[in-house]
Design an enzyme around this catalytic site. Structure first.
Site, PDB file in Angstrom:
ATOM      1  N   LYS A  88     -29.116 -25.881  46.951  1.00  0.00           N
ATOM      2  CA  LYS A  88     -28.000 -25.689  47.883  1.00  0.00           C
ATOM      3  C   LYS A  88     -26.698 -26.281  47.338  1.00  0.00           C
ATOM      4  O   LYS A  88     -25.616 -25.772  47.608  1.00  0.00           O
ATOM      5  CB  LYS A  88     -28.378 -26.350  49.210  1.00  0.00           C
ATOM      6  CG  LYS A  88     -27.336 -26.256  50.304  1.00  0.00           C
ATOM      7  CD  LYS A  88     -27.942 -26.760  51.602  1.00  0.00           C
ATOM      8  CE  LYS A  88     -26.937 -26.863  52.717  1.00  0.00           C
ATOM      9  NZ  LYS A  88     -27.571 -27.288  53.965  1.00  0.00           N
ATOM     10  N   ASP A 203     -23.637 -36.631  62.573  1.00  0.00           N
ATOM     11  CA  ASP A 203     -24.773 -36.186  61.744  1.00  0.00           C
ATOM     12  C   ASP A 203     -24.856 -37.023  60.478  1.00  0.00           C
ATOM     13  O   ASP A 203     -24.052 -36.874  59.562  1.00  0.00           O
ATOM     14  CB  ASP A 203     -24.550 -34.697  61.403  1.00  0.00           C
ATOM     15  CG  ASP A 203     -25.674 -34.122  60.532  1.00  0.00           C
ATOM     16  OD1 ASP A 203     -26.529 -34.902  60.060  1.00  0.00           O
ATOM     17  OD2 ASP A 203     -25.687 -32.900  60.330  1.00  0.00           O
TER      18      ASP A 203
END
Ligand code: AMP
Length: 620
Positions: A88, A203
């Site tokens: 990614k 997060d």
């Protein structure tokens, strides 16, 4: 601002009364990936045959087979070159942008990993991970997927989003939408309750920190601002605790392998200290003969305090960007938010107890599943749609190397913005449109995204042409820029290509540089603008003198020339006010010349009849 419902591209029109369609949500993570489904009642993560919920985002490319997940992790030790992890991080990037990744092997052409099986691109690795996830849906009894929502980090740029879509296409998945990860988490919580108010999504994972501020209003869920720190996460806590353990056990000269062992041990201790306030650690299995070390939660909190404060600074910045006074709900996402220190810090900063009842590792996939269910057409009356924001401002280069921003950072997408521009020089027939991204005033300090040329502009004097530049950012954050010359209708456009990828650390750096240099940038901008004005005025006067210099007598010409020379000398300096007044003064001195030229051109147009004669004629 009026908020409107947006018709989602690709959203099905199926009646909610028809047979239920199958939508799944995929959290395509750097380290782990998950697939989840919403059956209209319950949100659940779909497991593999062995019951495992998360799939390590690792793929092995051997001669005969491709293996994804836990088995690939096992193979990594022996076949490191053939085992690709963290693909990614390379999505949508060019080879140059990842040249510092020394441990990677690249195939000869382009950006691909060299494996026994041949070159494999990051998009192909992601496609294999997506296939492996999709097979879990088959396992759960879904023969066919009607729609998929895949989550991406909020900081992903156009190229990275486009690469993610390509991976899904390659895997044969019908992607309805890419959704920002924090936004997906908020869907898992916020959409269920359909409340109005402001929500912060904090997060903190293993390696990155993201903060988003969202607003629910009149049935619409809007992302007000995003921010974060792409170099902050649980791994940093592990290293700090490993240093502490090493010192407390009086270990020195550790080998790389032993250091890794201590870090792994620290991670375990850190996670345990989320459940209990103290624990005893033995490092004997790493360095024989080491005694036990007792670590308590307050020691861990002391070690991590500074890093946690960094995350809080990013939250404050995001609150400022969002322009809000208070937050009504806080959602915690990512494994590191299980730490009591984080929960307390977030609660204190936002003045609210955070929502934690959905597993912080699964909440993103669950939100995506909820959204997928909605987009395939299983809409309920209370369902909401999402808006999103762009992370960095988008603009074009203007004369003098300055940036004109058309779409500002944190603008909700999809968005269309248009602005008229003109030519800088007489007779200019082409225009180079340079598209840039960033918060700085000068092009050289921003990131170049694309360049394209608009040709076929009819020759006119500088400033007469009208060119409409339009920026269009679609729901996935893909950018299309077009330029149109209004009189001829000539157009040109560009869609930003994947080779213009953005390093994930760069956004944070660009924002920081933007804030730090805001003052000096503005001064530099004013100076450049004043200089451009001076330059254009001087060039115009020189060009006119060449043609019509004889309209002035020697002393008048001398006055004008000395004003222009004075202007040029002042423009060489850094005094903005002095340049502005020199421009004004020179403009005044040139008025006489301009009037005579105008007079002359009117006379020429009238075929030599003097103005007085004409006035007399009209008068009679
Ligand atoms: P993620 O990237 O969201 O999977 O988060 C991974 C990070 O969460 C790693 O640094 C883990 O050590 C951390 N983590 C997972 N569980 C806990 C826990 N119970 N307490 C503290 N940190 C945890």
């Amino acid at each position: 601002m009026v908020l409107m419902q947006i018709a989602e591209p690709g959203a099905s029109e199926t009646s909610p009364d028809g047979p239920r369609k199958v939508g799944v949500g995929i959290d395509l993570g750097t380290t782990n990936s998950l697939i989840a489904h919403f059956d209209g009642d319950r949100l659940s993560v779909l497991p593999d045959e062995a019951g495992a919920m998360s799939l390590p985002s690792v793929a092995y490319y051997g001669q005969a087979e491709v293996i994804v997940g836990d088995a690939a992790v096992v193979l990594a030790a022996e076949h490191s070159a053939d085992t690709i992890a963290s693909a990614k991080r390379f999505m949508g990037k060019s080879r140059d942008e990842v040249s510092d990744e020394g441990y990677l092997e690249f195939a000869d052409e382009g950006m691909a990993f060299a494996t026994t099986r041949g070159p494999v691109t990051p998009v192909e690795v992601s496609a294999d991970i997506l296939r492996a996830l999709a097979s879990r849906a088959n396992l759960a009894g879904f023969d066919q997927l009607d729609g998929v929502v895949i989550t991406v980090p909020a900081y992903f740029d156009d190229a990275q989003r486009q690469a993610t879509r390509q991976a899904a296409e390659l895997a044969g998945l019908p992607v309805l939408r890419l959704l920002n990860e924090p936004t997906a988490a908020a869907v898992a919580y916020g959409l269920d309750s359909a409340e109005e108010g402001v929500v912060a999504v904090y997060d903190l994972g293993g390696g990155t920190f993201d903060i988003s501020i969202l607003r629910l209003e009149r049935g619409v869920f809007e992302v007000l601002a995003t921010g974060g720190d792409s170099g902050l996460g649980g791994d940093d806590f592990d290293r700090l605790l490993a240093d502490h353990l090493t010192a407390a056990a009086a270990l020195d000269n550790l080998t790389i392998g032993q250091r890794r062992g201590v870090i792994a041990c620290a991670r375990g201790v850190k996670e345990l200290l989320s459940e209990q306030i103290s624990c005893t650690v033995s490092l004997d299995h790493i360095v024989a003969g080491t005694g036990e070390v007792v670590v308590d939660r307050s020691t861990l909190n002391g070690l991590c305090g500074e890093l946690v404060n960094r995350s809080l600074d990013a939250c404050r910045q995001c609150i400022e960007d969002a322009g809000i006074e208070q937050v009504d709900r806080i959602i915690l996402v990512g494994g590191s938010t299980r730490m009591p220190l984080i929960k307390e810090a977030a609660a204190k900063l936002f003045g609210r107890e955070p929502l934690t009842h959905i597993d912080p590792d699964q909440v993103v996939a669950m939100g995506a599943a909820r959204q997928a269910d909605l987009l395939v057409g299983n809409r309920g009356k209370d369902d909401l749609l999402l808006l999103d924001v762009i992370p960095l401002s988008l603009g074009v280069e203007t004369y003098g190397g300055l940036v004109e921003r058309l779409v500002h950072r944190n603008t909700t997408i999809p968005v269309v913005r248009a602005q008229e521009f003109t030519t800088a020089r007489d007779g200019q027939t082409g225009l180079l449109v340079h598209v840039v991204q960033g918060e700085r005033e000068r092009v050289e300090d921003c990131r170049s995204l694309a360049r394209f040329e608009l040709s076929g502009i009819p020759p006119m004097v500088a400033g007469a042409a009208r060119i409409l530049v339009t920026f269009q950012v679609d729901a996935d954050g893909l950018l299309e820029v077009s330029a149109k010359e209004e009189s001829t209708g000539e157009t040109a456009h560009v869609v930003v290509k994947p080779s213009f990828g953005l390093a994930d650390t760069t956004i944070a750096e660009m924002l920081r540089a933007g804030y730090e240099n805001a003052g000096t940038d503005m001064q530099a901008r004013q100076l450049t603008e004043a200089r451009v004005d001076a330059e254009q005025l001087a060039a115009g006067i020189y060009a006119a003198l060449k043609v019509d210099g004889d309209l002035l007598d020697e002393s008048e010409r001398g006055d004008l020339l000395s004003a222009v020379q004075g202007l040029e000398a002042t423009a060489d300096g850094d005094d903005v006010e002095a340049i502005r007044s020199a421009v004004e003064h020179t403009g005044k001195v040139s008025e006489l010349f301009a009037a005579r030229r105008m007079d002359q051109s009117i006379q020429q147009a009238l075929g030599g009849i003097s103005l007085e004669a004409l006035e007399q004629e009209v008068g009679e």
